[in-house]
Design a protein around this motif. Sequence first.
Motif, PDB file in Angstrom:
ATOM      1  N   ILE B 345      85.772  17.578 -22.980  1.00  0.00           N
ATOM      2  CA  ILE B 345      86.482  17.550 -21.701  1.00  0.00           C
ATOM      3  C   ILE B 345      85.493  17.196 -20.579  1.00  0.00           C
ATOM      4  CG2 ILE B 345      86.325  19.993 -21.032  1.00  0.00           C
ATOM      5  CD1 ILE B 345      89.385  17.851 -20.654  1.00  0.00           C
ATOM      6  N   GLY B 346      84.215  17.589 -20.766  1.00  0.00           N
ATOM      7  CA  GLY B 346      83.203  17.217 -19.774  1.00  0.00           C
ATOM      8  C   GLY B 346      83.009  15.716 -19.709  1.00  0.00           C
ATOM      9  N   ARG B 365      94.468   6.548 -24.173  1.00  0.00           N
ATOM     10  CA  ARG B 365      94.466   5.095 -24.368  1.00  0.00           C
ATOM     11  C   ARG B 365      93.212   4.443 -23.830  1.00  0.00           C
ATOM     12  NH1 ARG B 365     100.452   3.980 -24.837  1.00  0.00           N
ATOM     13  NH2 ARG B 365     101.110   6.107 -25.171  1.00  0.00           N
ATOM     14  N   LYS B 366      92.568   5.115 -22.848  1.00  0.00           N
ATOM     15  CA  LYS B 366      91.385   4.520 -22.234  1.00  0.00           C
ATOM     16  C   LYS B 366      90.097   4.970 -22.911  1.00  0.00           C
ATOM     17  CE  LYS B 366      93.501   2.388 -18.911  1.00  0.00           C
ATOM     18  NZ  LYS B 366      93.459   0.942 -18.774  1.00  0.00           N
ATOM     19  N   MET B 367      90.068   6.240 -23.342  1.00  0.00           N
ATOM     20  CA  MET B 367      88.856   6.766 -23.983  1.00  0.00           C
ATOM     21  C   MET B 367      89.224   7.302 -25.358  1.00  0.00           C
ATOM     22  SD  MET B 367      87.500   8.903 -20.692  1.00  0.00           S
ATOM     23  CE  MET B 367      85.906   9.329 -21.328  1.00  0.00           C
ATOM     24  N   PRO B 368      89.581   6.425 -26.313  1.00  0.00           N
ATOM     25  CA  PRO B 368      90.104   6.931 -27.588  1.00  0.00           C
ATOM     26  C   PRO B 368      89.107   7.781 -28.364  1.00  0.00           C
ATOM     27  CG  PRO B 368      89.722   4.571 -27.696  1.00  0.00           C
ATOM     28  CD  PRO B 368      89.543   4.962 -26.276  1.00  0.00           C
ATOM     29  N   SER B 371      88.750  11.236 -26.765  1.00  0.00           N
ATOM     30  CA  SER B 371      90.007  11.975 -26.877  1.00  0.00           C
ATOM     31  C   SER B 371      90.245  12.461 -28.294  1.00  0.00           C
ATOM     32  CB  SER B 371      91.166  11.101 -26.447  1.00  0.00           C
ATOM     33  OG  SER B 371      90.938  10.635 -25.163  1.00  0.00           O
ATOM     34  N   THR B 372      89.820  11.671 -29.283  1.00  0.00           N
ATOM     35  CA  THR B 372      89.959  12.130 -30.672  1.00  0.00           C
ATOM     36  C   THR B 372      89.166  13.407 -30.878  1.00  0.00           C
ATOM     37  OG1 THR B 372      89.929   9.801 -31.229  1.00  0.00           O
ATOM     38  CG2 THR B 372      89.876  11.342 -33.047  1.00  0.00           C
ATOM     39  N   ALA B 373      87.937  13.429 -30.314  1.00  0.00           N
ATOM     40  CA  ALA B 373      87.106  14.623 -30.466  1.00  0.00           C
ATOM     41  C   ALA B 373      87.775  15.815 -29.818  1.00  0.00           C
ATOM     42  CB  ALA B 373      85.731  14.383 -29.855  1.00  0.00           C
TER      43      ALA B 373
END
Lengths: 72, 488
Positions: B345-346, B365-368, B371-373
């Motif tokens: 989240i950081g 969609r921008k930081m896949p 976001s997966t992590a």
Amino acid sequence: MGIEILINAAHINFIALSAYWTPGFIDPLARSIVIISIGLAGCVGAILLSFTVYAYRHYGTLDVRKMRELKG
Amino acid sequence: MFTPIIDSLIIFSILTPIIGSIIPKEKTSIICGLSSLAGFITSIGFLLSILPEIHRSPIKIPVNAGLVHTSLIIDLPGSLISLLGLGLGAAAVVYSMKFMERDSGVHLYYSLIMAMTVGIIGVSYSEDLFTLFIFWELMCITSYVLVGFRKEEKESVEAAIKYMLIGGVGSATILFGMSLIYGLTGTLNLPRIALSLRAASGGLWLYASLGMLITGFGIKAAIVPLHAWVPDAYTAATSPIAAIIAGASTELAVFVICKLLFFIFPAIKVGWMEFFSVFAILNMILGNIVGLLQNDVKRMLAYSSIAHIGYIFIGIATGTKLGLTAALLHIFNHGLMKALAFLSIGAIIYRIGSRKLEDIAGVGRKMPITSTALAIAVLGLIGMPPLNGFISKLIIFISCLDSGILWLGILLIIFSAISTGYYIRILRALIAASQNKRLDNVKEAPILMLIPIYCLVFLVVLLGIWPDPILKFAEVSSSWLMEVGRYV
């Protein structure tokens, strides 16, 4: 500075109890503990005061009730 | 001085600010980060190399120091927590190389992180109540400074002040509890206290000192009536610091409570179950219900931390060896998962600049990769089967079944289900369609942040699929904690 008073209460308790176990002999352990602990309490006090200065710069007051940026 | 595990960290924590003051300013973050990483790697390497040795018998340092017994004992239960602390510290250092690039005084920041890790390791290895107190204060003082490190931001100064006031009272309470124990037994050495308390029956003063110690450590462990600093400190601290505090220092406090109870207070075993189940239920209720109302992702994770402390207390409340194993396992697993959640989240906050749930909607969609992590961390916190959170929750539930307190296990499942409510909100925000202009030119997180995040993802998935090594570790550790006789 209420925290200092709280810590000092514990120090006095250590000193008082060090003379309790064997009459006529004062345990050096309690003395060494209290001396080290006074140093630690000094560190905490120093950091608390320095953050108090920063808080005063940000909020213009030292009233803890006015510090309400974070809630929820 | 102590042991190479602690010494290497202390040496590098002194070296790092010196290196940082002589090199050019724009490279400080990277070079100081590498120097402190070297300290962490030395320390982890040494700890792993002596692990087989301490499996046979713990190492005492110093062997016999005369009248003043201030000593460390390198044993298995402590190694579990110090491995967690060292691993999270190393991850936070690598992460901070990019994250703290724009801040001033970064060389001191790395030094403070290492001092905090020294505190965590020292507390988990201490065999003496006063050694424990000194290292505890080292950890507390550095964590106060780290929470308020961005002193130009209003909220981080405010959080640091709240944290310090509550934490300072906690430390004073711990010291007073220790002085009462000293008065009762005449020593501060843990195995000796255990021996002399075993002979005597627990009087009123014993209960008073136990209450004071639990209150003091409970402030750091976020037991419910004492949890007020948790959401503020986690929110205002920078993400790597929040990861260490949530992942290692809170867990350490729970571990110390475990250690004190199983180690020096076997005399008053009656009544633990009721006592800890009350706190476990309070923690689960408050953490999960208030978590549902939050709109700030970091606050949500803070309340989820409070709820997870409740799950750990269920394991302790059972009072059996299986329960303690489950509690230690959940301490380790929750530390990994919560640190992963805070780090990822950081990275999102680093790119977007907001931690509101509606602002991060559509970030998937921008930081896949990031976001997966985050999704893996959140699924682990829910307790989804292939991840490590499931294993430890399952063992906590089995230990409840074993010791005949089924209702507590059922409460665990009910509150896990309730908590899914807010975890799902984070997941939905990740996969939702983006409606926010702010997200238009957001890029993937920098590689230096992704490396520690994916190391933690690897561990979370690995320990979920193949939990045997850490399970065995926790099992041996809990049998060490249950049998005081081995230490004497």
